[in-house]
Structures are given as structure tokens and as C-alpha cells.
Design a protein around this motif. Structure first.
Motif, PDB file in Angstrom:
ATOM      1  N   LEU B  58      58.346  45.441  64.376  1.00  0.00           N
ATOM      2  CA  LEU B  58      59.447  45.251  63.414  1.00  0.00           C
ATOM      3  C   LEU B  58      59.477  43.817  62.909  1.00  0.00           C
ATOM      4  O   LEU B  58      59.743  43.534  61.740  1.00  0.00           O
ATOM      5  CB  LEU B  58      60.789  45.592  64.073  1.00  0.00           C
ATOM      6  CG  LEU B  58      60.937  47.042  64.533  1.00  0.00           C
ATOM      7  CD1 LEU B  58      62.236  47.216  65.292  1.00  0.00           C
ATOM      8  CD2 LEU B  58      60.887  47.984  63.335  1.00  0.00           C
ATOM      9  N   LEU B  62      59.586  42.194  59.077  1.00  0.00           N
ATOM     10  CA  LEU B  62      60.555  41.183  58.628  1.00  0.00           C
ATOM     11  C   LEU B  62      59.854  39.953  58.065  1.00  0.00           C
ATOM     12  O   LEU B  62      60.252  39.424  57.018  1.00  0.00           O
ATOM     13  CB  LEU B  62      61.469  40.768  59.801  1.00  0.00           C
ATOM     14  CG  LEU B  62      62.631  41.715  60.076  1.00  0.00           C
ATOM     15  CD1 LEU B  62      63.272  41.394  61.423  1.00  0.00           C
ATOM     16  CD2 LEU B  62      63.679  41.618  58.969  1.00  0.00           C
ATOM     17  N   ILE B  87      64.473  54.210  64.390  1.00  0.00           N
ATOM     18  CA  ILE B  87      64.276  52.824  64.827  1.00  0.00           C
ATOM     19  C   ILE B  87      64.584  51.870  63.674  1.00  0.00           C
ATOM     20  O   ILE B  87      65.265  50.850  63.850  1.00  0.00           O
ATOM     21  CB  ILE B  87      62.821  52.628  65.335  1.00  0.00           C
ATOM     22  CG1 ILE B  87      62.602  53.409  66.641  1.00  0.00           C
ATOM     23  CG2 ILE B  87      62.504  51.148  65.537  1.00  0.00           C
ATOM     24  CD1 ILE B  87      61.141  53.514  67.070  1.00  0.00           C
ATOM     25  N   THR B  90      68.367  51.838  63.144  1.00  0.00           N
ATOM     26  CA  THR B  90      69.058  51.163  64.243  1.00  0.00           C
ATOM     27  C   THR B  90      68.940  49.643  64.146  1.00  0.00           C
ATOM     28  O   THR B  90      69.789  48.914  64.643  1.00  0.00           O
ATOM     29  CB  THR B  90      68.462  51.651  65.586  1.00  0.00           C
ATOM     30  OG1 THR B  90      68.653  53.050  65.670  1.00  0.00           O
ATOM     31  CG2 THR B  90      69.122  50.992  66.775  1.00  0.00           C
ATOM     32  N   THR B  91      67.869  49.183  63.504  1.00  0.00           N
ATOM     33  CA  THR B  91      67.645  47.737  63.428  1.00  0.00           C
ATOM     34  C   THR B  91      67.934  47.185  62.037  1.00  0.00           C
ATOM     35  O   THR B  91      67.603  46.034  61.740  1.00  0.00           O
ATOM     36  CB  THR B  91      66.195  47.397  63.836  1.00  0.00           C
ATOM     37  OG1 THR B  91      65.285  48.224  63.099  1.00  0.00           O
ATOM     38  CG2 THR B  91      65.981  47.654  65.321  1.00  0.00           C
ATOM     39  N   GLY B  92      68.551  48.011  61.189  1.00  0.00           N
ATOM     40  CA  GLY B  92      69.004  47.515  59.890  1.00  0.00           C
ATOM     41  C   GLY B  92      67.893  47.241  58.894  1.00  0.00           C
ATOM     42  O   GLY B  92      68.100  46.509  57.917  1.00  0.00           O
ATOM     43  N   LEU B  93      66.730  47.831  59.075  1.00  0.00           N
ATOM     44  CA  LEU B  93      65.639  47.550  58.133  1.00  0.00           C
ATOM     45  C   LEU B  93      65.800  48.207  56.763  1.00  0.00           C
ATOM     46  O   LEU B  93      65.306  47.668  55.774  1.00  0.00           O
ATOM     47  CB  LEU B  93      64.282  47.923  58.749  1.00  0.00           C
ATOM     48  CG  LEU B  93      63.772  47.008  59.850  1.00  0.00           C
ATOM     49  CD1 LEU B  93      62.294  47.238  60.096  1.00  0.00           C
ATOM     50  CD2 LEU B  93      63.999  45.541  59.521  1.00  0.00           C
ATOM     51  N   ILE B  96      66.657  45.975  54.009  1.00  0.00           N
ATOM     52  CA  ILE B  96      65.725  44.880  53.763  1.00  0.00           C
ATOM     53  C   ILE B  96      64.428  45.381  53.129  1.00  0.00           C
ATOM     54  O   ILE B  96      63.849  44.731  52.263  1.00  0.00           O
ATOM     55  CB  ILE B  96      65.446  44.162  55.102  1.00  0.00           C
ATOM     56  CG1 ILE B  96      66.638  43.262  55.425  1.00  0.00           C
ATOM     57  CG2 ILE B  96      64.159  43.368  55.056  1.00  0.00           C
ATOM     58  CD1 ILE B  96      66.553  42.631  56.777  1.00  0.00           C
TER      59      ILE B  96
END
Lengths: 142, 110
Positions: B58, B62, B87, B90-93, B96
Motif C-alpha cells: 500500500l 501512496l 483492504i 479500510t485504508t482510505g485509498l 487517493i
């Protein structure tokens, strides 16, 4: 079905960790754990073992030990390392609302463990860190 | 984990298969860096055969997004399996990266 258990022990080094993870994954598959659950547990384990290796210097007989149990519809993993006391369950959650420019590139691993496991516990056991994770599954999960 | 690279419709398409974890993330980072070095093209990452990704992977998404944004180059991700989609969520991707259902829409819209 009686619970099946297996132990893995290795030096805190990346190659040894990778070998143990392959054996661990094969053990879960042998126990007919559904692929989607194997992937979840492997992801959580990658996060926790990466942290263990970061904090545990190799040498002086230091080890990482995994005890896995599959039974009663759950995978349970106890992870022990010889690193300095570190409680991953206390790591604060990341701020996921930050703009791209402001978002740190790390800090997501423990968050994933917390979100994807049903149990995530820590204790300091003598001179060792002991983390327990568990995930329930149904046999007909994909 | 394997990564294949194709050039399609003027974009670089990287197809990931297997798993991206602490062991395999390095190879992914090197392939992304090669793609970043090609100044002209947008990048599409096809995850159709990606079983799972840990934070080591991940992190590379980023980094790539941070590098591409000021250069106004696009980074599109497509064909997420359910666990990988979870996933990312859950990680706010998703806030982005631009995520598409399949490669065709990623090539068209990315």
C-alpha cells in the motif's frame, strides 16, 4: 473436528520469515481453510512479523515463534518474539481523511490487523512479546 | 508474485498477480519506479489476479500517487478482488487513487 496445531520457529531475519510464512500458508491450506481466510491471516501475519523483525535484532539466540491452531471454525495464531516490549494494539489509528500531500506513507499495517482480525491481543510474557490474532470462518467461505 | 508490463493505448499497464507483502513489495516498487521514469504515459495497475496486499505494498501505491500528482499524470487501478477492495477501502485509498471496475474503463478513463 479436533483442532490441528503447528509450531514454527525461526531467526528474526527476512529470509527465515519468508520460509516460515510459506510453510504456514501450506499448513492452513492443508487444514482446508478457505483461500479468502488464508489470505486475510497471511496479510495480518506479514504486518505483525514485519514489526517483530524491525524491533528484534538478530543474534544472541533471539527467535520468533508462531503457534497456529485451526479448529472450531477459527484460525488462531500466537506470535512470540524476543524484542523489547511493544504493544501493537496500542498503536493509534491512522487519519484516513488527510489529503494525499499530507498522508504519511506508513502506519497502515496495525490498522489492517485490527480491522481484519476478530481477535487482536497483546501481553508481555516474561522477556517476550506475545500477540494473539484470531479469525472466524465458515467452511463455505470462498 | 509476478508483474507483467504492457504498453496499451498510450498507457503503461502493470498486471499484478499473487501477493504483495514485505517480501515481494521491493519488486513492485522497482517496476513502478521504471514506469514513473517514463514521463509520457499514464499508469494503469490491473489487480485482477492480486490475492492480497499488505501495508508494504500500500505504501508503494501512496508513494506513486504522491509522485504522479504534481506531474499531472494519471494513476488508475482496476479489477480489484473482494479482499483487495476491502483492504483499499479500510485504508482510505479510494480517496487517493482512481479505481475502475475493469481494464477497459481504466484505459478509457484513467
Amino acid at each position: 473436528m479436533a483442532a490441528a496445531t503447528q509450531d514454527f520457529s525461526f531467526a528474526p531475519e527476512p529470509d527465515a520469515m519468508a520460509t516460515a510464512m510459506e510453510a504456514f500458508s501450506a499448513f492452513l491450506a492443508d487444514q482446508a481453510v478457505p483461500d479468502s481466510m488464508v489470505n486475510r491471516v497471511m496479510m495480518a501475519l506479514d504486518e505483525l512479523l514485519t514489526n517483530s523483525l524491525r524491533h528484534t535484532a538478530p543474534g544472541n539466540g533471539r527467535r520468533v515463534d508462531l503457534k497456529v491452531q485451526v479448529g472450531r471454525g477459527a484460525v488462531t495464531v500466537d506470535l512470540f518474539d524476543d524484542g523489547p516490549a511493544f504493544d501493537p494494539t496500542q498503536v493509534p489509528p491512522p487519519d484516513l481523511d488527510l489529503a494525499l500531500e499530507d498522508r504519511p506513507i506508513g502506519g497502515l499495517g496495525v490498522h489492517l490487523v485490527r480491522q481484519f482480525m476478530d481477535v487482536f491481543q497483546y501481553e508481555r510474557a516474561g522477556n517476550r512479546n506475545h500477540v494473539t490474532i484470531a479469525k472466524h470462518f465458515k467452511q463455505d467461505d470462498p | 508474485m509476478t508483474i507483467t508490463r504492457e504498453d496499451q493505448d498510450g498507457k503503461i499497464v502493470l498486471t499484478l498477480s499473487g501477493q504483495i507483502d514485505s517480501k515481494t513489495a521491493k519488486a513492485f516498487e522497482e517496476e513502478i519506479n521504471r514506469a514513473l521514469g517514463d514521463e509520457q504515459s499514464g499508469i494503469v495497475i490491473d489487480c485482477a489476479d492480486l490475492a492480497f496486499i499488505s501495508s508494504a505494498g500500500l505504501r508503494i501505491f501512496l508513494i506513486a500517487a504522491k509522485k504522479l500528482k504534481p506531474r499531472k499524470r494519471s494513476l488508475a487501478v482496476c479489477s480489484l478482488q473482494p479482499l483487495v477492495a476491502d483492504i483499499f477501502q479500510t485504508t482510505g485509498l479510494p480517496g487517493i487513487l482512481t479505481i475502475f471496475l475493469d481494464r477497459e474503463s481504466a484505459l478509457a478513463g484513467g
